[in-house]
Design an enzyme around this catalytic site. Structure first.
Site, mmCIF file in Angstrom:
data_model
loop_
_atom_site.group_PDB
_atom_site.id
_atom_site.type_symbol
_atom_site.label_atom_id
_atom_site.label_comp_id
_atom_site.label_asym_id
_atom_site.label_seq_id
_atom_site.Cartn_x
_atom_site.Cartn_y
_atom_site.Cartn_z
ATOM 1 N N CYS A 2 30.359 30.715 31.343
ATOM 2 C CA CYS A 2 29.271 30.950 30.397
ATOM 3 C C CYS A 2 28.362 32.084 30.853
ATOM 4 O O CYS A 2 28.103 32.251 32.047
ATOM 5 C CB CYS A 2 28.433 29.695 30.247
ATOM 6 S SG CYS A 2 29.392 28.279 29.763
ATOM 7 N N ARG A 29 33.253 37.710 31.748
ATOM 8 C CA ARG A 29 33.223 36.429 32.462
ATOM 9 C C ARG A 29 34.172 35.409 31.826
ATOM 10 O O ARG A 29 34.480 34.398 32.441
ATOM 11 C CB ARG A 29 31.798 35.861 32.442
ATOM 12 C CG ARG A 29 30.796 36.724 33.156
ATOM 13 C CD ARG A 29 29.388 36.285 32.829
ATOM 14 N NE ARG A 29 29.035 35.038 33.461
ATOM 15 C CZ ARG A 29 28.527 34.917 34.669
ATOM 16 N NH1 ARG A 29 28.308 36.000 35.381
ATOM 17 N NH2 ARG A 29 28.224 33.750 35.165
ATOM 18 N N TRP A 76 32.178 29.083 27.794
ATOM 19 C CA TRP A 76 33.538 28.817 28.263
ATOM 20 C C TRP A 76 33.631 27.298 28.306
ATOM 21 O O TRP A 76 32.958 26.652 29.112
ATOM 22 C CB TRP A 76 33.727 29.440 29.642
ATOM 23 C CG TRP A 76 35.132 29.380 30.160
ATOM 24 C CD1 TRP A 76 36.129 30.270 29.900
ATOM 25 C CD2 TRP A 76 35.688 28.404 31.051
ATOM 26 N NE1 TRP A 76 37.279 29.899 30.565
ATOM 27 C CE2 TRP A 76 37.039 28.764 31.277
ATOM 28 C CE3 TRP A 76 35.183 27.258 31.673
ATOM 29 C CZ2 TRP A 76 37.874 28.022 32.103
ATOM 30 C CZ3 TRP A 76 36.026 26.527 32.491
ATOM 31 C CH2 TRP A 76 37.367 26.915 32.696
ATOM 32 N N ASN A 102 24.429 27.294 31.450
ATOM 33 C CA ASN A 102 25.667 27.591 32.180
ATOM 34 C C ASN A 102 25.742 26.587 33.330
ATOM 35 O O ASN A 102 24.830 26.533 34.152
ATOM 36 C CB ASN A 102 25.616 29.035 32.713
ATOM 37 C CG ASN A 102 26.760 29.343 33.672
ATOM 38 O OD1 ASN A 102 27.765 28.629 33.695
ATOM 39 N ND2 ASN A 102 26.600 30.394 34.452
ATOM 40 N N GLY A 103 26.810 25.812 33.388
ATOM 41 C CA GLY A 103 26.940 24.829 34.469
ATOM 42 C C GLY A 103 27.475 23.523 33.917
ATOM 43 O O GLY A 103 27.945 23.453 32.777
ATOM 44 N N GLU A 477 49.899 37.012 45.857
ATOM 45 C CA GLU A 477 48.913 37.684 45.020
ATOM 46 C C GLU A 477 49.581 38.351 43.815
ATOM 47 O O GLU A 477 49.094 38.263 42.682
ATOM 48 C CB GLU A 477 48.129 38.705 45.867
ATOM 49 C CG GLU A 477 47.227 39.655 45.107
ATOM 50 C CD GLU A 477 46.169 38.968 44.254
ATOM 51 O OE1 GLU A 477 45.951 37.747 44.390
ATOM 52 O OE2 GLU A 477 45.573 39.670 43.409
ATOM 53 N N LYS A 481 48.907 37.637 39.843
ATOM 54 C CA LYS A 481 48.578 38.696 38.873
ATOM 55 C C LYS A 481 49.487 38.609 37.659
ATOM 56 O O LYS A 481 49.033 38.633 36.525
ATOM 57 C CB LYS A 481 48.798 40.053 39.503
ATOM 58 C CG LYS A 481 47.785 40.918 40.140
ATOM 59 C CD LYS A 481 46.345 40.902 39.947
ATOM 60 C CE LYS A 481 45.627 39.593 39.967
ATOM 61 N NZ LYS A 481 44.624 39.395 40.930
ATOM 62 N N GLU A 484 48.878 35.302 35.557
ATOM 63 C CA GLU A 484 47.585 35.082 34.893
ATOM 64 C C GLU A 484 47.375 35.973 33.680
ATOM 65 O O GLU A 484 46.649 35.614 32.769
ATOM 66 C CB GLU A 484 46.404 35.205 35.867
ATOM 67 C CG GLU A 484 46.060 36.610 36.296
ATOM 68 C CD GLU A 484 44.819 36.677 37.178
ATOM 69 O OE1 GLU A 484 43.852 35.972 36.900
ATOM 70 O OE2 GLU A 484 44.841 37.456 38.144
ATOM 71 N N HIS A 500 66.116 26.683 50.941
ATOM 72 C CA HIS A 500 65.709 25.286 51.155
ATOM 73 C C HIS A 500 65.296 24.605 49.847
ATOM 74 O O HIS A 500 64.637 23.574 49.870
ATOM 75 C CB HIS A 500 64.569 25.235 52.173
ATOM 76 C CG HIS A 500 64.971 25.785 53.513
ATOM 77 N ND1 HIS A 500 65.866 25.146 54.333
ATOM 78 C CD2 HIS A 500 64.637 26.936 54.150
ATOM 79 C CE1 HIS A 500 66.058 25.863 55.427
ATOM 80 N NE2 HIS A 500 65.319 26.959 55.334
ATOM 81 N N LYS A 595 36.031 35.133 34.570
ATOM 82 C CA LYS A 595 35.928 36.029 35.716
ATOM 83 C C LYS A 595 35.156 35.376 36.852
ATOM 84 O O LYS A 595 35.523 35.458 38.011
ATOM 85 C CB LYS A 595 35.237 37.321 35.274
ATOM 86 C CG LYS A 595 35.044 38.345 36.374
ATOM 87 C CD LYS A 595 36.363 38.973 36.758
ATOM 88 C CE LYS A 595 36.239 40.005 37.851
ATOM 89 N NZ LYS A 595 37.566 40.330 38.402
HETATM 90 O O1 M6R Z 1 34.710 35.754 42.625
HETATM 91 P P1 M6R Z 1 35.740 35.120 43.533
HETATM 92 O O2 M6R Z 1 36.479 36.129 44.337
HETATM 93 O O3 M6R Z 1 35.189 34.021 44.367
HETATM 94 O O4 M6R Z 1 36.780 34.474 42.536
HETATM 95 C C1 M6R Z 1 37.825 33.676 43.012
HETATM 96 C C2 M6R Z 1 38.926 33.567 41.980
HETATM 97 O O5 M6R Z 1 38.468 32.919 40.838
HETATM 98 C C3 M6R Z 1 39.466 34.942 41.589
HETATM 99 O O6 M6R Z 1 39.872 35.648 42.721
HETATM 100 C C4 M6R Z 1 40.648 34.832 40.617
HETATM 101 O O7 M6R Z 1 41.711 34.196 41.234
HETATM 102 C C5 M6R Z 1 41.033 36.225 40.146
HETATM 103 N N1 M6R Z 1 40.273 36.581 38.988
HETATM 104 C C6 M6R Z 1 42.461 36.370 39.846
HETATM 105 O O8 M6R Z 1 42.780 37.676 39.498
#
Ligand code: M6R
Length: 600
Positions: A2, A29, A76, A102-103, A477, A481, A484, A500, A595
């Protein structure tokens, strides 16, 4: 997650435009509905909210008086579906009070049962309970609005950033925060509040931090911060260092590709930022001493930042000789492992606001261990609450998929690890510069990667990344990417583990992307590649010049063995980007994701 924007100023300052522009800046966000509430100085007010994008909200905003105050929100969904009813702002029964939040209020159901048994709520949100409670305390207990707000805050368990309007007094805006981000922006004859300075940077660059448990009273000419016990708080403002150009896509179609392209510049910026005029690395000495005194480093983070932490472990162990553990913050927060005698904690977070990491920091602080946060956001909660901070200097990262923050995190971890060693172990400035060049070489071969993606991933429902040692960590990683943003189900495996179990999933045409820069295991990984190939996999091999073999598909320039993740990760980012373009999906705003993940 949010996003919050609030504005209070003169009658002619086009509040709806400020709020909508602010919400657009917070789009990154992640959200699924949006709304604003605006009022003129006499209290003629209107609420507009809708499910879906801000563009849809814009179409319905139609206010024919001169608004001077307002609050806006992107939601959100947490409690209740993404719908117009659940969108914020929420109003009390008589519509006197309007609230955005927000929360997560953990005890909202208990509060409803205890204090509001007869009130019928219109939404399924925790927020509506809070605004109903404020009204109850004002109407039934004859409390002043601020006192009712304070009393409500004192009953809440959970996290919040709130902005509250009382339409009987449209000259005032109230706000409060605990465990969710919120800032005050100070203007000339106006004041603002926002989840992120990015939202209101066009209006002002002077900001004031709010600490948990403080309540804010804003008029267009004044800002008052106080604690729940009524004591007044004095705090200096600071200048937010956000370049307006960084918030713009410019000629790029998406933020993600702009941010991918910025990576060599970010690495060079960090070499400059962390070196003095004599070209020596210049890091806070008390922080280095605290780390040197420790017997084990614990890195805590989530998502991409966690993956950077895994590379950090290799860097700390190989460059500084300090045993290092990496933990998911959400796991550590409630079930920490047995700790060493003198631990030092490193939090990695692009946003500096991630609730899971914050919760872990709360735990570590209870134990009174020293802490460092590596973050992109100066003044963020994790930074404020840690003993030390190292900034990523990556500039705002807007695309949900983290790219330049990840490579900046690895850069900072390398600088720190190399500095902890008594004498710098490697000529890091030189090695980082070589890595920045190698990234540029990858960036100049985008077409090659796009062609491979079009021929191999277009119709895939799943894909695999494999690698060993640092290449495995990058594979994790790269898989995150790809999944997601393109929604291709992608998993990463240590190459040696395939036989395995995972190899059972390989069938004719399954895409398997191998990352192979680790010299000591290259031959083994080549063997694993042959094994999946023999079972019909569609391989892509990413190797390094000195390990190159004719059949390899993509070759990165030679860089220092510990810094190859800076380069191979960029290949993974581009694969994810092109796969998503191919599927005509929104690269910057993948479904369901936010985000800045400010709830646990
Ligand atoms: O702001 P942060 O680095 O703490 O966020 C952690 C994760 O939410 C963030 O790295 C997320 O996995 C990425 N947006 C993925 O691309």
């Amino acid at each position: 997650m949010c996003g919050i924007v609030g504005f209070i100023g003169q009658a002619n300052c086009n509040v709806q435009e400020v709020l909508i522009k602010g919400l657009e800046k917070l789009e990154y966000r992640g959200y699924d509905s949006a709304g604003i509430f605006i009022s003129d100085q006499k209290g003629n007010a209107q609420l507009f909210k809708t499910q879906g994008p801000i563009a849809k909200l814009k179409e319905i905003v139609n206010f024919d008086s001169e608004a001077s105050v307002g609050i806006g929100h992107t939601r959100w969904a947490t409690h209740g579906a993404a719908s117009t009813e659940n969108a914020h702002p929420h109003q009390s029964n008589t519509r006197r009070f309007t609230l955005i939040h927000n929360g997560v209020i953990e005890n909202y159901q208990e509060l409803k049962v205890k204090y509001l048994p007869d009130i019928r709520l219109k939404s399924q949100t925790d927020t509506e309970v809070i605004v109903a409670l404020i009204e109850k305390f004002v109407l039934e207990d004859n409390m002043q609005t601020k006192d009712a707000f304070k009393k409500t805050l004192s009953l809440i368990h959970g996290s919040y950033a709130f902005a509250l309007m009382d339409i009987e007094n449209p000259q005032v805006l109230y706000a409060a925060k605990s465990k969710s981000p919120l800032l005050i922006g100070i203007g000339d004859d106006f004041n603002v509040i926002a989840s992120d300075a990015m939202a209101t940077i066009e209006a002002t660059n002077e900001y004031l931090e709010i600490e948990d448990g403080e309540i804010i009273t804003l008029t267009r000419e004044s800002v008052m911060l106080e604690r729940l016990d009524g004591s007044i708080v004095k705090r200096d403002s600071y200048q937010a260092e956000i370049d307006h150009n960084d918030l713009d896509k410019g000629t790029y179609p998406y933020y993600m590709i702009k941010e991918i392209d910025e990576q060599p510049a970010v690495i060079r910026r960090n070499i400059q930022a962390y070196q003095n005029e004599a070209g020596e690395w210049d890091l806070d000495l008390p922080m280095l001493e605290a780390i040197r005194k420790s017997d084990r480093l614990y890195i805590l983070a989530c998502g991409t930042s966690y993956h950077a932490g895994l590379i950090g472990k290799v860097l700390f162990e190989e460059l500084a000789g300090i045993a290092t553990e990496v933990h998911l913050a959400s796991e550590f927060a409630y079930h920490p492992p047995l700790l060493s005698e003198k631990p030092f904690f490193i939090f990695i977070s692009q946003s500096g606001e991630t609730a899971d990491s914050r919760q872990a920091l709360v735990k570590v602080k209870q134990l009174a261990y020293p802490t460092l946060t590596i973050t992109n956001v100066k003044g963020s909660t994790l930074s404020r609450e840690s003993d030390y901070t190292l900034l990523l200097n990556a500039g705002p990262e807007i695309a949900v998929a983290s790219t330049k923050a990840y490579t900046a995190q690895i850069t900072i971890l390398a600088i720190l690890a190399n500095r902890i060693a008594d004498n710098d172990k490697i000529d890091l400035g030189h090695e980082l510069s070589i890595s920045a060049h190698a990234i540029e070489s990858v960036l100049s071969q985008k077409e090659k990667l796009q062609t491979w993606v079009q021929s191999s991933l277009k119709k895939s429902r799943n894909a695999f990344y494999i690698g060993r040692y640092v290449d495995y960590y990058v594979a994790l990683e790269a898989a995150l990417k790809l999944k997601e943003i393109s929604y291709i189900q992608t998993e990463a495996f240590a190459s040696g583990e395939l036989k395995h179990g995972t190899i059972a999933l390989i069938e004719e045409g399954t895409p398997v992307i191998a990352i192979m820069t680790d010299e000591s295991t290259a031959a083994n990984t080549r063997g694993n590649i042959e094994e999946v190939k023999a079972r019909g996999a569609l391989n892509m091999v990413i190797s390094m010049k000195k390990l190159f073999k004719e059949q390899d598909d993509f070759v990165i320039e030679d860089v220092h063995a510990l810094l190859t993740p800076l380069v191979t990760a960029v290949v993974g980012q581009l694969i994810a980007y092109f796969a998503t373009l191919d599927r005509e999906l929104d690269v910057d705003k993948p479904r369901n994701l936010a985000k800045s993940v400010t709830v646990e």
